[in-house]
Structures are given as structure tokens and as C-alpha cells.
Motif scaffolding. Structure first.
Motif, PDB file in Angstrom:
ATOM      1  N   ASP A 185      35.129  52.790  56.145  1.00 31.09           N
ATOM      2  CA  ASP A 185      34.876  52.073  54.357  1.00 31.09           C
ATOM      3  C   ASP A 185      36.817  51.993  53.899  1.00 31.09           C
ATOM      4  OD1 ASP A 185      31.937  53.149  54.139  1.00 31.09           O
ATOM      5  OD2 ASP A 185      32.791  55.364  53.272  1.00 31.09           O
ATOM      6  N   LEU A 186      37.734  52.539  54.762  1.00 29.95           N
ATOM      7  CA  LEU A 186      39.283  51.639  54.239  1.00 29.95           C
ATOM      8  C   LEU A 186      38.911  50.572  55.106  1.00 29.95           C
ATOM      9  CD1 LEU A 186      41.992  54.310  53.610  1.00 29.95           C
ATOM     10  CD2 LEU A 186      40.927  52.672  52.251  1.00 29.95           C
ATOM     11  N   GLY A 187      38.342  50.093  56.055  1.00 26.96           N
ATOM     12  CA  GLY A 187      38.215  49.082  56.849  1.00 26.96           C
ATOM     13  C   GLY A 187      37.455  47.474  55.892  1.00 26.96           C
ATOM     14  N   TYR A 188      36.379  47.978  55.922  1.00 29.18           N
ATOM     15  CA  TYR A 188      35.932  47.038  54.566  1.00 29.18           C
ATOM     16  C   TYR A 188      36.348  47.023  53.810  1.00 29.18           C
ATOM     17  CZ  TYR A 188      32.424  45.080  52.113  1.00 29.18           C
ATOM     18  OH  TYR A 188      31.284  43.824  51.448  1.00 29.18           O
ATOM     19  N   GLU A 189      37.487  48.182  52.617  1.00 27.83           N
ATOM     20  CA  GLU A 189      38.082  47.382  51.664  1.00 27.83           C
ATOM     21  C   GLU A 189      39.148  46.230  52.507  1.00 27.83           C
ATOM     22  OE1 GLU A 189      38.999  50.210  49.024  1.00 27.83           O
ATOM     23  OE2 GLU A 189      37.445  51.619  49.503  1.00 27.83           O
ATOM     24  N   TYR A 190      39.815  46.809  53.581  1.00 26.71           N
ATOM     25  CA  TYR A 190      40.964  45.852  54.064  1.00 26.71           C
ATOM     26  C   TYR A 190      40.943  44.628  54.294  1.00 26.71           C
ATOM     27  CZ  TYR A 190      44.779  45.799  57.459  1.00 26.71           C
ATOM     28  OH  TYR A 190      45.997  45.863  58.553  1.00 26.71           O
ATOM     29  N   ASN A 229      28.879  21.423  51.781  1.00 25.44           N
ATOM     30  CA  ASN A 229      27.926  21.654  50.410  1.00 25.44           C
ATOM     31  C   ASN A 229      27.890  22.544  50.368  1.00 25.44           C
ATOM     32  OD1 ASN A 229      27.059  19.041  52.076  1.00 25.44           O
ATOM     33  ND2 ASN A 229      25.230  19.801  53.400  1.00 25.44           N
ATOM     34  N   GLY A 230      28.698  23.390  49.805  1.00 23.74           N
ATOM     35  CA  GLY A 230      28.634  24.375  48.430  1.00 23.74           C
ATOM     36  C   GLY A 230      30.196  24.695  48.598  1.00 23.74           C
ATOM     37  N   SER A 231      30.353  25.346  47.926  1.00 24.10           N
ATOM     38  CA  SER A 231      31.327  26.160  47.189  1.00 24.10           C
ATOM     39  C   SER A 231      32.074  27.480  46.990  1.00 24.10           C
ATOM     40  CB  SER A 231      31.503  25.863  45.308  1.00 24.10           C
ATOM     41  OG  SER A 231      30.392  26.710  44.926  1.00 24.10           O
ATOM     42  N   ARG A 232      33.607  28.341  47.040  1.00 21.48           N
ATOM     43  CA  ARG A 232      34.057  28.821  47.107  1.00 21.48           C
ATOM     44  C   ARG A 232      33.966  29.621  46.220  1.00 21.48           C
ATOM     45  NH1 ARG A 232      37.796  28.405  52.436  1.00 21.48           N
ATOM     46  NH2 ARG A 232      36.035  28.306  53.685  1.00 21.48           N
ATOM     47  N   SER A 233      33.936  30.848  46.037  1.00 19.71           N
ATOM     48  CA  SER A 233      34.387  31.576  44.594  1.00 19.71           C
ATOM     49  C   SER A 233      35.780  31.839  44.469  1.00 19.71           C
ATOM     50  CB  SER A 233      34.120  32.790  44.093  1.00 19.71           C
ATOM     51  OG  SER A 233      34.459  33.541  45.459  1.00 19.71           O
ATOM     52  N   ASP A 234      36.476  31.372  43.192  1.00 16.76           N
ATOM     53  CA  ASP A 234      38.314  31.812  43.768  1.00 16.76           C
ATOM     54  C   ASP A 234      38.606  33.100  44.227  1.00 16.76           C
ATOM     55  OD1 ASP A 234      37.978  29.742  42.662  1.00 16.76           O
ATOM     56  OD2 ASP A 234      38.631  30.708  40.249  1.00 16.76           O
ATOM     57  N   GLY A 235      39.655  33.307  45.117  1.00 16.37           N
ATOM     58  CA  GLY A 235      40.570  33.875  46.131  1.00 16.37           C
ATOM     59  C   GLY A 235      41.113  34.513  44.592  1.00 16.37           C
ATOM     60  N   ALA A 236      42.050  35.738  45.085  1.00 20.27           N
ATOM     61  CA  ALA A 236      43.296  36.207  44.681  1.00 20.27           C
ATOM     62  C   ALA A 236      44.225  36.362  45.588  1.00 20.27           C
ATOM     63  CB  ALA A 236      42.754  37.119  43.801  1.00 20.27           C
ATOM     64  N   LEU A 237      45.859  36.452  44.752  1.00 23.51           N
ATOM     65  CA  LEU A 237      46.289  36.769  45.757  1.00 23.51           C
ATOM     66  C   LEU A 237      47.714  38.341  44.562  1.00 23.51           C
ATOM     67  CD1 LEU A 237      48.798  33.493  46.668  1.00 23.51           C
ATOM     68  CD2 LEU A 237      48.077  35.388  48.663  1.00 23.51           C
ATOM     69  N   SER A 238      48.035  38.967  46.024  1.00 21.42           N
ATOM     70  CA  SER A 238      48.344  40.028  45.876  1.00 21.42           C
ATOM     71  C   SER A 238      48.152  40.407  44.408  1.00 21.42           C
ATOM     72  CB  SER A 238      50.007  39.826  46.158  1.00 21.42           C
ATOM     73  OG  SER A 238      50.765  41.436  45.878  1.00 21.42           O
ATOM     74  N   THR A 239      46.662  41.143  44.530  1.00 23.22           N
ATOM     75  CA  THR A 239      46.730  41.546  42.431  1.00 23.22           C
ATOM     76  C   THR A 239      47.015  43.214  43.072  1.00 23.22           C
ATOM     77  OG1 THR A 239      45.025  41.965  43.364  1.00 23.22           O
ATOM     78  CG2 THR A 239      44.619  40.080  42.349  1.00 23.22           C
ATOM     79  N   LYS A 240      46.797  43.660  41.858  1.00 22.54           N
ATOM     80  CA  LYS A 240      46.457  45.405  41.622  1.00 22.54           C
ATOM     81  C   LYS A 240      46.151  45.822  42.157  1.00 22.54           C
ATOM     82  CE  LYS A 240      49.216  48.549  40.260  1.00 22.54           C
ATOM     83  NZ  LYS A 240      50.935  48.734  40.115  1.00 22.54           N
ATOM     84  N   PRO A 241      45.321  45.390  42.302  1.00 26.80           N
ATOM     85  CA  PRO A 241      44.138  46.067  42.822  1.00 26.80           C
ATOM     86  C   PRO A 241      43.927  45.625  44.706  1.00 26.80           C
ATOM     87  CG  PRO A 241      42.526  45.174  41.321  1.00 26.80           C
ATOM     88  CD  PRO A 241      43.932  44.779  41.428  1.00 26.80           C
ATOM     89  N   HIS A 242      44.329  44.876  44.804  1.00 27.90           N
ATOM     90  CA  HIS A 242      45.070  44.336  46.055  1.00 27.90           C
ATOM     91  C   HIS A 242      46.209  45.607  46.722  1.00 27.90           C
ATOM     92  CE1 HIS A 242      42.797  40.432  46.199  1.00 27.90           C
ATOM     93  NE2 HIS A 242      42.055  41.332  45.328  1.00 27.90           N
ATOM     94  N   GLN A 243      46.897  46.410  45.807  1.00 29.25           N
ATOM     95  CA  GLN A 243      48.202  46.908  46.261  1.00 29.25           C
ATOM     96  C   GLN A 243      47.751  48.140  46.024  1.00 29.25           C
ATOM     97  OE1 GLN A 243      50.491  45.297  42.896  1.00 29.25           O
ATOM     98  NE2 GLN A 243      50.534  43.593  44.011  1.00 29.25           N
ATOM     99  N   GLN A 244      46.923  47.846  45.055  1.00 31.85           N
ATOM    100  CA  GLN A 244      46.380  50.013  45.319  1.00 31.85           C
ATOM    101  C   GLN A 244      45.581  50.316  46.845  1.00 31.85           C
ATOM    102  OE1 GLN A 244      46.030  52.469  43.509  1.00 31.85           O
ATOM    103  NE2 GLN A 244      48.144  51.103  42.876  1.00 31.85           N
ATOM    104  N   THR A 245      44.817  48.925  47.136  1.00 31.93           N
ATOM    105  CA  THR A 245      44.025  49.378  48.557  1.00 31.93           C
ATOM    106  C   THR A 245      45.081  49.509  49.685  1.00 31.93           C
ATOM    107  OG1 THR A 245      42.403  48.105  48.077  1.00 31.93           O
ATOM    108  CG2 THR A 245      42.686  48.455  50.651  1.00 31.93           C
ATOM    109  N   ALA A 246      46.449  48.530  49.252  1.00 30.05           N
ATOM    110  CA  ALA A 246      47.721  48.646  50.485  1.00 30.05           C
ATOM    111  C   ALA A 246      48.135  49.739  50.618  1.00 30.05           C
ATOM    112  CB  ALA A 246      48.424  47.641  50.366  1.00 30.05           C
TER     113      ALA A 246
END
Length: 695
Positions: free
Chosen positions: A85-90, A305-322
């Protein structure tokens, strides 16, 4: 696939020159597009544990202060969590951050089997065991690709050393290939639907792996039905005709000495391939197939022929996953006198010793460099958590230099600090390199293998002195795998393996040292007592025959614990080993036939006083077989979280594949009738319950 009709129509509109342009690099990290048809370049980025800070088209760093990404713990640390499950979050963190940086493909995960402790890229990889690799890789890839970014599983296949990596020819049995070296890639394709695969530098049975007829055409694209694209590692294409015929779809590479004046039309899959098609030596249908595979990746990631949702760089939730991955990755190897956890209310003074206590590791290691907005060092983490009530002194003890000589003055200072403190926290082990940046000569880094398993920078001498000065020493080891502890392990009561724990590594280490977090990591690789005990060195061949550059994997299927258990060679610390601040009891193991498989149940109870997590490992032993089989093989695992006194029933269905071996004569998997023993344990060396079943 849903886009096949659109893909066919685009291919029909392309000129041959436009098709060929899509099959090779157009910069360091892009391959060609067709602007007039709305087909963009494909943009790739390292790395497996954080989006690398290179500019979109070259190797230079982007210098915008806000362009920093999350530095996750490295691959071996992720595997040490034993938590898919952590592999997926990673993977999800990587996908979102790649998207924020305008990337289409993240060049990870790396999943090559850890054959030798000396491999410089073991820190990027996952395990010595194919089942653990397979379970962790699926989560990682799905996490990335659910963000609309392609993952690239690498390096296909048998890239198990960095020394002579572009020259070696790997020779192994079909059984070793099928049972050990391919299952992770197979799971990536068949279970995770990975969109891209990267070929390896090495040869396999005489032909370069990146355009190897057997590996790529017959197995990957044939048996497994892989529909995505195969790209070369950078500079790994060696023959235009073989690349055309044997399944390589994109040639990537950069000659750093020629930058920025590289003529990408001189790539082997550029003008040379164009002329071969025009002269009729290469069928244009082969080119169309390669383009089709690239377009499938583009449509699957909404590039066309598509659009991507916005990404995010080094957010607090990402740091919490780390942080979460780092905490679950830490392996408590030893805690004999219960020195850990430290009590910050009663401990008044701590000496932190070791250059790795203050060293930042993110920008080391080669192509997996990550520039993060911050990196919490072990000393930072300890100071923050201990607070003002604990007096903390620091002494580096050793220098990270090429000479690796002992510095007696630093040792004397460290001994003085150790004598003056109640407790010592020693932070040593490996580093990625001699400098903060990769210089091509290092310990845990691409392009170089370690010279031996010894602690570098005369740390054995330092540790010897520190342990004599203060036996109440906790040894914290940074690094990408096993090391020789023979000179001091018996005198160290507490040892914590921290790997390369990412940007929140210091926080995680402090949380475990002080008991804020109960360690639950388990070793994803065996720690042998000495290098000669590792099977590639005891039975096999490494780094290769000097004359022919052949490397014969004579240890065959007996890699890691399979060797140690079967050949009765005691490890320093066994595969799957990892202690806790609580204890767990196993009971009521039952096994019963369930269709073609076996249903297994057992009860696990937290018998201690602290909440904690246990990784229940299920191994299978074939009691009598027509071929030599390992003493036991990991076939399932479950990580369960339990409060004090709490019990849980673990239920697992072992499929028929868990009991099979690969029959080389029949070239197929075989389930041989007979008796099997199912073992449940806390590690490969600590089996708690077993049950026998006939199949």
C-alpha cells in the motif's frame, strides 16, 4: 485498446521520416514528435525515488528556487517496509510531481535482483527475492500511472552489476531466469499494466539485452503480450538491425562530451535505420509497430486529444509520505539490552558521532539524484525531538574522502564526546559518493560497484574506539545494503539500518530512536557475515571472466536466503529480519486445499506492551522434488498493525504457482505431486509455525 483506430489513422498520415524521428532521442530526455499532426515529443525523467532536477532537454539543473521535488527513501528502503500500500502512495507522489514538471515518463522503478552486495545500484532496487519485488512493483507502477504518467520498469534484464555493465555477457540457466530474474518484470506487465520498459546495457546469452530477440520479442512482447514501448538505457543500442528486428522502440542516449552539439540524426535508429528501410532491408511494418507502441503510451497518458489534471511539487502530503515510508523502512537489526527506545525524559546527554549524521544524501547516486527543498539530517532530527532537556554534542569522527584514511584527531574528539555522554548515537555506513555530487566514483552509485563490504573511511577503527569508550552506543547505518560488521557487531547492543531514508530521514530516525514510532521494517536482502558468504562470490562468478567478459551465474537459483538456508551458511542477519519494541505470538496455523491452491490461516497476537506492526512471512518447502529446490521460498506476506493484546487472523490463499518450479526440459512450470511444508515466520531465520499438506 480504445485508441487503436486513431493510432492507425495517425500512422497512415505520417511520412517515413516522421516515423523514424519518433524512434530516437531529440535531446537528452526527449524523443521525437510530429508537430504538424499534433504529436508532441515524449519527455522522460529520472528517477525512481524523486523527479530529477534536470532541465527538460539536457542534463543541466533547473535553478528556480521553487523547482524542488520530494526526495523519497530509495528503492531498497521502500521494499524494507514490506507494505505494498505504501508502494502505491510512493508511486502516486512520483506521478503527481512528474506531471507538475511537465514529464510524461518517470524512469522507474528499478527492480533488478540483488545478486551481489557490491552492486552500486542495489540502493535503487527492491530485493533479492522475486516475490517481494513483484508485490512492491505493482503498487509503485499503479501509483504512478493512476496519475496519468507512464512508469518505466528497468533494467530488462539481468543487469545485476555496474562494473563492466556495458560489456558483460550474462550466462544463466533458464530456470534461474524464470524463477528469479523475470517474475518482477512479469508482474509489472501482467498485473500493473506498465506502459514502458527500459532495456539493460549488458548482453544476455550473447546478444545485447536492449535488443535481445529472446528477452524482448519472445518473452516480453510474445509470451507476456506487452503492448507498450521498450526504450534503451542511455547509449545501450549497439546495432541498428538488431534494434529494428528485436523489439527496441526508442533509442535514448547522450554523449556528454559532445554536448550541446549532438547530431541526433546520427543515432543508430535515425538516419541509418531510415536508409535500411528505404533500401528494403527493414520492413516498414516493423517501424509502424514501434510508432504504434509509442502512440499507445501517448494516448494512455493524455498527451494527445486529452488533458491532464494539475500535478504538484513537494507538497506537505508528499513530504508526509516520504516520512511514513522512512519510518516503516527502518530495520531494528539488534537491541539486546533494550537500549532502545531512548527515553527523552530520563536521558540527559547524547553524543551524536559520525559524518553521516550531518551529510545530505539527495544529490548523490548518479541518475537518481533528487534536489529537495530541504533534507532533515539525523542530527537535525535528534535535536528537534530531544528538545532543550537533553544535552547533545556532535563529533564527525571520520571524513568522506577518497583516501579513506583514519583521522586520529577526529577519532580522539569522538572518543572524548562518547565518554562524556550517557548514550552515543553513531551514524555511519555508506555514502553515495565522495562529494555531494555524483562524480562517477562512489559506493552506492550508478556506474561503479563497491570494492568490498567493509565500512569505508576507517569506520571500523572509529567504531572500535567509540564502543570501548561507551558501550551504550546505538549504531545507525546509512546505505544501500549489507556491510561487514564482524569487527564490532558482537559489542554493539543496538543496531538500526536506515538505508537512504529521504528528505524526512532524520525525523524518522529520531522517531524510532525515541520510541515515537515502533520500528516495523524487515530486511529485503540477506546480510551475509562476509563477502565470501554471498552466493555470487561463493558459487558464482563476479565481476566476470577477464578474457571474455562472460559472467556465469553458477549459483543458479540459490541467491540470497535460498543459498544461506540450503547450504547452511549462517548470515549476519537473515532475509526478512527486523525487531520491534513489542513482541508477537503466532498460533493456529492451518492449511487446506482450496481449488488448485491452498488456503492458509493463522493467528497473530501482540503479546507486548506497545502498539506495533508485524510482517507475517509465508514460506513453502518442497519435501521431495525431481530437481534441487531451495530449503524454502517466500510465497506470501502480510503486514498487520496490532495494539497491545490485540489478535488478528491472517488469511492467505496460496495459488498453485506458489508450489511450482520451472522445468527446463519441458520449458514450462510444473507442480510436482507430493508433500509441501508451509512455514509462517517473522523472518526466514525465525519460523514460528508450520503445517504439511499434500498436493
Amino acid at each position: 485498446m480504445a485508441y487503436e483506430a486513431q493510432i492507425d489513422s495517425l500512422i497512415n498520415l505520417m511520412t517515413l521520416e516522421e516515423k523514424i524521428n519518433m524512434l530516437h532521442g531529440t535531446s537528452s530526455f526527449t524523443s521525437g514528435g510530429v508537430e504538424r499532426l499534433g504529436i508532441p515529443e515524449l519527455t522522460m525523467s529520472d528517477g525512481p525515488h524523486g523527479v530529477r532536477p534536470e532541465h527538460g532537454r539536457d542534463w543541466s539543473l533547473d535553478n528556480a528556487g521553487n523547482d524542488s521535488s520530494t526526495y523519497l527513501p530509495t528503492g531498497i528502503a521502500l521494499a524494507a517496509t514490506w507494505n505494498p500500500d505504501l508502494g502505491y502512495e510512493y508511486g502516486a507522489v512520483l506521478g503527481r510531481e512528474a506531471k507538475a514538471r511537465g514529464k510524461d515518463v518517470i524512469l522507474g522503478p528499478g527492480i533488478n535482483i540483488m545478486r551481489t552486495p557490491l552492486n552500486g545500484r542495489n540502493f535503487e532496487y527492491l530485493s533479492e527475492d522475486p516475490h517481494l519485488v513483484s508485490r512492491m512493483v505493482v503498487g509503485y507502477i499503479k501509483g504512478v500511472q493512476d496519475q496519468g504518467i507512464a512508469a518505466c520498469v528497468k533494467h530488462f534484464a539481468a543487469n545485476n552489476q555496474e562494473i563492466k555493465r556495458a560489456e558483460v555477457n550474462v550466462e544463466m540457466s533458464e530456470r534461474a531466469l524464470r524463477e528469479l530474474y523475470l517474475p518482477g518484470f512479469k508482474a509489472a506487465v501482467e498485473e500493473a499494466d506498465v506502459l514502458t520498459v527500459m532495456g539493460a546495457y549488458n548482453k544476455f546469452r550473447g546478444q545485447y539485452a536492449t535488443h535481445n530477440e529472446y528477452l524482448v520479442n519472445n518473452i516480453l512482447k510474445g509470451e507476456w503480450g506487452f503492448k507498450g514501448l521498450v526504450m534503451s538505457d542511455w547509449g545501450a543500442v549497439q546495432n541498428t538491425m538488431e534494434a529494428a528486428l528485436y523489439g527496441n522502440d526508442i533509442e535514448m542516449g547522450t554523449d556528454l562530451l559532445q554536448m550541446p552539439n549532438i547530431d541526433y540524426n546520427k543515432f543508430l535508429m535515425a538516419d541509418t535505420l531510415l536508409s535500411l528501410v528505404k533500401s528494403g532491408q527493414v520492413d516498414q511494418k516493423l517501424i509502424d509497430d514501434k510508432v504504434r507502441r509509442i502512440l499507445r503510451v501517448m494516448f494512455s497518458t493524455n498527451m494527445i486529444n486529452g488533458s491532464r489534471s494539475d500535478g504538484a511539487l513537494s507538497t506537505k502530503p508528499h513530504q508526509q509520505t516520504a516520512l511514513k515510508v522512512a519510518e516503516e523502512a527502518l530495520v531494528l537489526l539488534k537491541n539486546e539490552k533494550n537500549l532502545l527506545p531512548l527515553n527523552k525524559a530520563s536521558v540527559k546527554s547524547i553524543a551524536v558521532i559520525g559524518a553521516n549524521a550531518t551529510r545530505k544524501q539527495g544529490m548523490g547516486g548518479g541518475s537518481s539524484q533528487v534536489r529537495s527543498p530541504y533534507e532533515v539530517t539525523p542530527l537535525d532530527g535528534i535535536k528537534r525531538l530531544a528538545g532543550n532537556g537533553v544535552a547533545i554534542t556532535y563529533a564527525p569522527g571520520f571524513e568522506v574522502t577518497r583516501e579513506e584514511k583514519a583521522n586520529q584527531q577526529l577519532i580522539d574528539e569522538a572518543v572524548k564526546a562518547a565518554k562524556g555522554a550517557e548514550v552515543v548515537v553513531y551514524v555511519g555506513g555508506w555514502t553515495h559518493g565522495y562529494t555531494d555530487n555524483w562524480d562517477g566514483g562512489a559506493f552506492d552509485a550508478e556506474g561503479a560497484d563497491k570494492p568490498n563490504m567493509n565500512l569505508p573511511f576507517a569506520q571500523d577503527q572509529l567504531l572500535d574506539a567509540v564502543l570501548k569508550a561507551n558501550p551504550r552506543t546505538v549504531v545507525v547505518l546509512i546505505g544501500g545494503g549489507p556491510l561487514d560488521m564482524s569487527r564490532w557487531e558482537s559489542r554493539a547492543s543496538s543496531i538500526l539500518q536506515a538505508w537512504y531514508p529521504g528528505m524526512e530521514g532524520g525525523t524518522a530516525i529520531a522517531n524510532v530512536l525515541f520510541g515515537e514510532v515502533n520500528p516495523s521494517g524487515k530486511l529485503p536482502v540477506t546480510f551475509p557475515k562476509k563477502l565470501q558468504d554471498a552466493p555470487a562470490h561463493a558459487l558464482g562468478e563476479y565481476p566476470g571472466d577477464k578474457d571474455t567478459v562472460n559472467v556465469h551465474y553458477r549459483e543458479d537459483i540459490f541467491v540470497g536466503y535460498r543459498y544461506h538456508d540450503t547450504y547452511k551458511v549462517a548470515p549476519q542477519f537473515g532475509f526478512g529480519h527486523g525487531l520491534s519494541y513489542t513482541t508477537f505470538g503466532y498460533s493456529n496455523l492451518k492449511a487446506a486445499k482450496n481449488g488448485e491452491g491452498v488456503a492458509v490461516t493463522l493467528t497473530v497476537k501482540n503479546t507486548g506492551k506497545a502498539a506495533g506492526a508485524e510482517v507475517v512471512q509465508l514460506y513453502v518447502k518442497d519435501t521431495e522434488a525431481a530437481v534441487k529446490r531451495p530449503e524454502k521460498e517466500l510465497k506470501s506476506f502480510s503486514k498487520i498493525f496490532l495494539k497491545p493484546g490485540e489478535s488478528k487472523e491472517v488469511s492467505v490463499n496460496l495459488p498453485k504457482e506458489a508450489f511450482q518450479y520451472f522445468d527446463e526440459a519441458k520449458m514450462q512450470w510444473v507442480l510436482e505431486p507430493g508433500s509441501f511444508i508451509i512455514m509462517a515466520g517473522s523472518s526466514s531465520q525465525d519460523i514460528r509455525q508450520s503445517a504439511e499438506i499434500s498436493l
